[in-house]
Design a protein around this motif. Structure first.
Motif, PDB file in Angstrom:
ATOM      1  N   LEU A  16      66.412  80.160 -11.338  1.00 14.99           N
ATOM      2  CA  LEU A  16      66.092  81.588 -11.397  1.00 14.99           C
ATOM      3  C   LEU A  16      66.412  82.114 -12.788  1.00 14.99           C
ATOM      4  N   VAL A  17      65.437  82.793 -13.423  1.00 22.07           N
ATOM      5  CA  VAL A  17      65.571  83.258 -14.801  1.00 22.07           C
ATOM      6  C   VAL A  17      65.336  84.766 -14.848  1.00 22.07           C
ATOM      7  N   HIS A  18      66.273  85.502 -15.429  1.00 18.14           N
ATOM      8  CA  HIS A  18      66.210  86.971 -15.472  1.00 18.14           C
ATOM      9  C   HIS A  18      65.334  87.470 -16.618  1.00 18.14           C
ATOM     10  N   GLY A  19      65.194  88.795 -16.706  1.00 17.72           N
ATOM     11  CA  GLY A  19      64.398  89.432 -17.741  1.00 17.72           C
ATOM     12  C   GLY A  19      65.225  89.872 -18.935  1.00 17.72           C
ATOM     13  N   VAL A  20      64.558  90.464 -19.927  1.00 17.37           N
ATOM     14  CA  VAL A  20      65.226  90.920 -21.142  1.00 17.37           C
ATOM     15  C   VAL A  20      66.209  92.044 -20.801  1.00 17.37           C
ATOM     16  N   GLY A  21      67.412  91.944 -21.336  1.00 20.22           N
ATOM     17  CA  GLY A  21      68.443  92.945 -21.065  1.00 20.22           C
ATOM     18  C   GLY A  21      69.152  92.767 -19.748  1.00 20.22           C
ATOM     19  N   SER A  22      68.778  91.758 -18.986  1.00 18.80           N
ATOM     20  CA  SER A  22      69.367  91.541 -17.669  1.00 18.80           C
ATOM     21  C   SER A  22      70.322  90.353 -17.725  1.00 18.80           C
ATOM     22  N   ASP A  39      68.788  74.490  -3.433  1.00 18.90           N
ATOM     23  CA  ASP A  39      69.900  74.399  -4.377  1.00 18.90           C
ATOM     24  C   ASP A  39      69.576  75.382  -5.505  1.00 18.90           C
ATOM     25  N   VAL A  40      70.168  76.563  -5.463  1.00 15.42           N
ATOM     26  CA  VAL A  40      69.764  77.675  -6.324  1.00 15.42           C
ATOM     27  C   VAL A  40      70.641  77.725  -7.569  1.00 15.42           C
ATOM     28  N   ILE A  41      69.990  77.814  -8.741  1.00 12.96           N
ATOM     29  CA  ILE A  41      70.703  77.915 -10.016  1.00 12.96           C
ATOM     30  C   ILE A  41      70.203  79.159 -10.742  1.00 12.96           C
ATOM     31  N   ALA A  42      71.038  80.179 -10.841  1.00 14.54           N
ATOM     32  CA  ALA A  42      70.691  81.403 -11.575  1.00 14.54           C
ATOM     33  C   ALA A  42      71.385  81.356 -12.931  1.00 14.54           C
ATOM     34  N   VAL A  43      70.619  81.470 -14.001  1.00 13.80           N
ATOM     35  CA  VAL A  43      71.117  81.234 -15.352  1.00 13.80           C
ATOM     36  C   VAL A  43      71.113  82.516 -16.175  1.00 13.80           C
ATOM     37  N   ASP A  44      72.058  82.616 -17.110  1.00 14.37           N
ATOM     38  CA  ASP A  44      72.024  83.634 -18.158  1.00 14.37           C
ATOM     39  C   ASP A  44      71.269  83.063 -19.356  1.00 14.37           C
ATOM     40  N   LEU A  45      70.175  83.699 -19.752  1.00 16.07           N
ATOM     41  CA  LEU A  45      69.451  83.258 -20.938  1.00 16.07           C
ATOM     42  C   LEU A  45      70.298  83.407 -22.193  1.00 16.07           C
ATOM     43  N   PRO A  46      70.003  82.652 -23.235  1.00 17.28           N
ATOM     44  CA  PRO A  46      70.739  82.805 -24.498  1.00 17.28           C
ATOM     45  C   PRO A  46      70.716  84.255 -24.994  1.00 17.28           C
ATOM     46  N   GLY A  47      71.907  84.759 -25.347  1.00 15.14           N
ATOM     47  CA  GLY A  47      72.023  86.124 -25.845  1.00 15.14           C
ATOM     48  C   GLY A  47      72.247  87.166 -24.784  1.00 15.14           C
ATOM     49  N   PHE A  48      72.347  86.743 -23.509  1.00 13.51           N
ATOM     50  CA  PHE A  48      72.531  87.693 -22.407  1.00 13.51           C
ATOM     51  C   PHE A  48      73.633  87.186 -21.475  1.00 13.51           C
ATOM     52  N   GLY A  49      74.234  88.125 -20.742  1.00  9.42           N
ATOM     53  CA  GLY A  49      75.309  87.734 -19.842  1.00  9.42           C
ATOM     54  C   GLY A  49      76.416  87.026 -20.580  1.00  9.42           C
ATOM     55  N   ASP A  50      76.763  85.838 -20.117  1.00  8.16           N
ATOM     56  CA  ASP A  50      77.861  85.067 -20.717  1.00  8.16           C
ATOM     57  C   ASP A  50      77.368  83.870 -21.531  1.00  8.16           C
ATOM     58  N   ALA A 170      75.182  95.855 -14.478  1.00  8.07           N
ATOM     59  CA  ALA A 170      73.886  95.736 -15.144  1.00  8.07           C
ATOM     60  C   ALA A 170      73.810  96.638 -16.367  1.00  8.07           C
ATOM     61  N   MET A 171      74.333  97.842 -16.255  1.00 10.22           N
ATOM     62  CA  MET A 171      74.283  98.780 -17.374  1.00 10.22           C
ATOM     63  C   MET A 171      75.124  98.281 -18.546  1.00 10.22           C
ATOM     64  N   ARG A 172      76.297  97.770 -18.268  1.00  6.05           N
ATOM     65  CA  ARG A 172      77.169  97.283 -19.343  1.00  6.05           C
ATOM     66  C   ARG A 172      76.593  96.014 -19.971  1.00  6.05           C
ATOM     67  N   ASN A 173      75.955  95.162 -19.181  1.00  6.55           N
ATOM     68  CA  ASN A 173      75.314  93.983 -19.756  1.00  6.55           C
ATOM     69  C   ASN A 173      74.190  94.395 -20.699  1.00  6.55           C
ATOM     70  N   LEU A 174      73.391  95.375 -20.293  1.00  2.00           N
ATOM     71  CA  LEU A 174      72.318  95.865 -21.156  1.00  2.00           C
ATOM     72  C   LEU A 174      72.876  96.415 -22.456  1.00  2.00           C
ATOM     73  N   ALA A 175      73.971  97.152 -22.357  1.00  2.00           N
ATOM     74  CA  ALA A 175      74.570  97.759 -23.550  1.00  2.00           C
ATOM     75  C   ALA A 175      75.154  96.718 -24.495  1.00  2.00           C
ATOM     76  N   ARG A 176      75.679  95.632 -23.968  1.00  2.00           N
ATOM     77  CA  ARG A 176      76.482  94.711 -24.768  1.00  2.00           C
ATOM     78  C   ARG A 176      75.802  93.376 -25.083  1.00  2.00           C
ATOM     79  N   SER A 177      74.585  93.147 -24.576  1.00  3.53           N
ATOM     80  CA  SER A 177      73.936  91.855 -24.810  1.00  3.53           C
ATOM     81  C   SER A 177      73.559  91.705 -26.279  1.00  3.53           C
ATOM     82  N   PRO A 178      74.122  90.721 -26.985  1.00  7.14           N
ATOM     83  CA  PRO A 178      73.840  90.579 -28.416  1.00  7.14           C
ATOM     84  C   PRO A 178      72.420  90.117 -28.723  1.00  7.14           C
ATOM     85  N   GLY A 179      71.734  89.573 -27.727  1.00  8.01           N
ATOM     86  CA  GLY A 179      70.386  89.079 -27.973  1.00  8.01           C
ATOM     87  C   GLY A 179      69.286  90.073 -27.672  1.00  8.01           C
TER      88      GLY A 179
END
Length: 259
Positions: A16-22, A39-50, A170-179
């Motif tokens: 599972l892959v999220h959108g920009v800012g998510s 077998d579900v794998i939800a990932v943080d894209l580079p520059g988002f989340g962790d 979600a709001m704080r991730n959007l604010a702080r995502s360096p990518g």
């Protein structure tokens, strides 16, 4: 590149892959529903989340290559792949790379005109600026259903269904995502050109998508991908997981059953 992720359930692997800012938490409403059969794998894209920032320009193609390399680390050659918005574009690119057993793209990037892209970037940039400004008082902003609706109307059709803690996250991730800035800029030039995909594809659009205008984008997707299965997510917005988790999970399971 090692990417932050959460994994649960058993069965055929489903990425599972999220959108920009998510971030990966956007899938939380459907994870347990999916984990009963996958077998579900939800990932943080580079520059988002962790996840760390990508060292090259974060185009859809570059992000897909980074995810493919990370899948190698997990020992996953061809999982089922699903994504929302930017993540839908990444999932389709994984299919082109031969790294997806099936694809389910929820309101995917890549089917808009430049003018429509300007509208989408305006909404996303406005949301990003507001999130950064209001970061210190995020709990207050997201504390009531009316305030969550005002903050999230452009992405979610039923924002009052989002739990306050999830909305704050979600709001704080959007604010702080360096990518965020670089990835949004790279998306401006992305168009899905309709090269054949070597796996079954499902494209699903929220009927109340205000970011990627549903009727225009879905019509183009049908023309570009005539062999794909095209689905409408009734009552859902651009990010549909909180709008109707059961409907979204059913579409994802049906899509992965085709591969």
């Amino acid at each position: 590149m090692t990417l932050a992720h959460v994994r649960r359930g058993s069965g055929a692997p489903l990425l599972l892959v999220h959108g920009v800012g998510s971030q990966r938490q956007m899938w939380e409403p459907v994870l347990d529903l999916l984990a009963r059969e996958r077998d579900v794998i939800a990932v943080d894209l580079p520059g988002f989340g962790d996840s760390p920032v990508l060292r090259e320009k974060p185009t859809v193609e570059a992000l897909a290559r980074a995810v493919a390399g990370w899948l190698d680390e997990l020992g996953l050659a061809r999982p089922h792949a699903a994504g929302n918005s930017l993540g839908g574009g990444v999932a389709l690119e994984l299919a082109r790379l031969g790294r997806a057993r099936s694809v389910c793209a929820l309101s995917p990037a890549g089917f808009g005109t430049k003018r429509e892209g300007s509208w989408s970037r305006f909404l996303l940039e406005s949301s990003h600026r507001a999130a950064r400004l209001l970061d210190p008082v995020a709990e207050l902003v997201m504390g009531g259903p009316a305030r969550r609706t005002l903050a999230c109307w452009q992405l979610v059709a039923r924002p009052w269904r989002i739990p306050p803690a999830a909305a704050v996250c979600a709001m704080r991730n959007l604010a702080r995502s360096p990518g965020f800035e670089a990835t949004l800029a790279a998306l401006a030039d992305h168009r899905f050109e309709g090269a054949s995909t070597p796996c079954p594809v499902t494209v699903a659009w929220g009927e109340h998508d205000r970011l990627l205008l549903f009727r225009r984008h879905s019509a183009r997707a049908r023309r570009v991908l005539p062999l794909a299965r095209h689905v409408t997510l009734h009552g859902c917005g651009h990010v549909p997981t909180w709008d109707d988790p059961e409907q979204v999970a059913q579409v994802l399971l049906e899509a992965s059953a085709r591969g």
